[in-house]
Design an enzyme around this catalytic site. Sequence first.
Site, short mmCIF file in Angstrom:
data_model
loop_
_atom_site.label_atom_id
_atom_site.label_comp_id
_atom_site.label_asym_id
_atom_site.label_seq_id
_atom_site.Cartn_x
_atom_site.Cartn_y
_atom_site.Cartn_z
N SER A 47 0.83 -1.20 0.00
CA SER A 47 0.00 0.00 0.00
C SER A 47 0.87 1.25 0.00
CB SER A 47 -0.96 0.04 1.19
OG SER A 47 -0.56 -0.81 2.22
N HIS A 70 -10.99 -1.81 -6.93
CA HIS A 70 -9.68 -2.24 -6.44
C HIS A 70 -9.07 -3.11 -7.52
CE1 HIS A 70 -6.71 -4.09 -3.78
NE2 HIS A 70 -7.01 -3.19 -2.87
N HIS A 88 -5.66 -10.02 -0.95
CA HIS A 88 -5.57 -10.29 0.49
C HIS A 88 -6.62 -11.34 0.89
CE1 HIS A 88 -4.01 -6.09 0.26
NE2 HIS A 88 -3.18 -6.50 1.20
N TYR A 104 -8.21 -11.33 3.66
CA TYR A 104 -9.34 -10.68 4.35
C TYR A 104 -10.39 -10.14 3.38
CZ TYR A 104 -7.00 -6.18 3.42
OH TYR A 104 -6.41 -5.11 2.81
N GLU A 105 -10.02 -9.99 2.11
CA GLU A 105 -10.99 -9.52 1.13
C GLU A 105 -11.95 -10.64 0.72
OE1 GLU A 105 -8.62 -6.17 -1.42
OE2 GLU A 105 -7.76 -8.17 -1.44
N ALA A 152 2.86 -2.60 4.25
CA ALA A 152 2.76 -1.70 5.39
C ALA A 152 2.47 -2.58 6.60
CB ALA A 152 1.64 -0.69 5.18
N MET A 187 -1.21 -7.91 7.43
CA MET A 187 -2.28 -8.78 6.91
C MET A 187 -1.95 -9.38 5.55
SD MET A 187 -5.48 -6.30 7.87
CE MET A 187 -5.49 -5.33 9.39
N SER A 188 -0.67 -9.44 5.20
CA SER A 188 -0.31 -9.98 3.88
C SER A 188 1.02 -10.73 3.98
CB SER A 188 -0.19 -8.83 2.87
OG SER A 188 0.93 -8.01 3.17
N ASN A 233 2.85 2.49 11.78
CA ASN A 233 2.21 2.84 13.05
C ASN A 233 2.73 1.92 14.14
OD1 ASN A 233 0.54 0.84 11.37
ND2 ASN A 233 -0.23 0.47 13.43
N HIS A 272 -6.53 4.27 9.86
CA HIS A 272 -6.10 3.95 8.50
C HIS A 272 -5.48 5.19 7.86
CE1 HIS A 272 -5.95 1.89 4.70
NE2 HIS A 272 -6.67 2.83 4.12
#
Length: 271
Positions: free
Chosen positions: A29, A60, A82, A84-85, A112, A210-211, A234, A246
């Site tokens: 990202s 996307h 991903h 989660y998608e 990220a 998450m990836s 972060n 986000h």
Amino acid sequence: MTELERVDRAANYIREVLGSAEAGLVLGSGLGDYALAMTDAKVIPYAEIPGFPISIVPGHAGELWCGNLHGKRVLMMRGRFHSYEGYALNDVVLPMRAMARMGIGTLILTNAAGAVNTSFAPGDLMLINDFINFSGKNPLTGPNIDELGPRFPDMSRAYDRRLMAIAEETAREKGITLRTGVYAWFNGPTYETPAEIRMARVLGADAVGMSTVPETIAAVHAGMKVLGISCLTNMAAGILDQPLSHQEIMETGERVRDDFRALLDGIISKM
Ligand code: HPA
């Protein structure tokens, strides 16, 4: 159609339209525009690649770019799939498998991530030296595809030592701070809880995201050399007395983009 036939349909199409490459690069990202740095680039939208996952996320899209960068031919993924998608893990890793079947031997994964190690700070870049899979899932679940790799692949050196040394040397030369640590994969899409982050730290994680882990597993299985770099956007949940946003994550990514690009430039020219 078998999964291998599906991978090969994608690989053959990409090779026909874009040609092959020496390295693959997944742009995390905020890094998507790095593809524009290539010369003589050709582009295909994911939707045109036979066998590629059908987009289930509105707006996307995602594109595969292939071009010249620092004397190398590089295949870049602008957008990844991903879990989660809602993508099945065999969809998430299909591009890596297609790259392996095209003869691409090197894969650079960027992302990220949240910093779990409290001596790291937002804006730091981190070389991934190992991973923890907290998702309970594995992209190699199911019948093994023997043509790709072995049933029980070794993960004791998932990230390639030579590529890591090149990244460290590049960071030193360019005066870029580069941390090193363990990346832990949580499925998402929720950010982790403070309790999960305390657990992850006790168990040895330095960053969470998450990836990247399913992609690493499939690429190592298929015999690729893998390098992973996180942009720590972060502090992970619960470390600071403030909610995760986000927005903040995107802004930090933006702030360190130039360093991230300079690091990738150096790595690609040296590898
Ligand atoms: N957790 C998971 N994924 C992330 C984070 C995080 O804190 N920051 C950026 N991607």
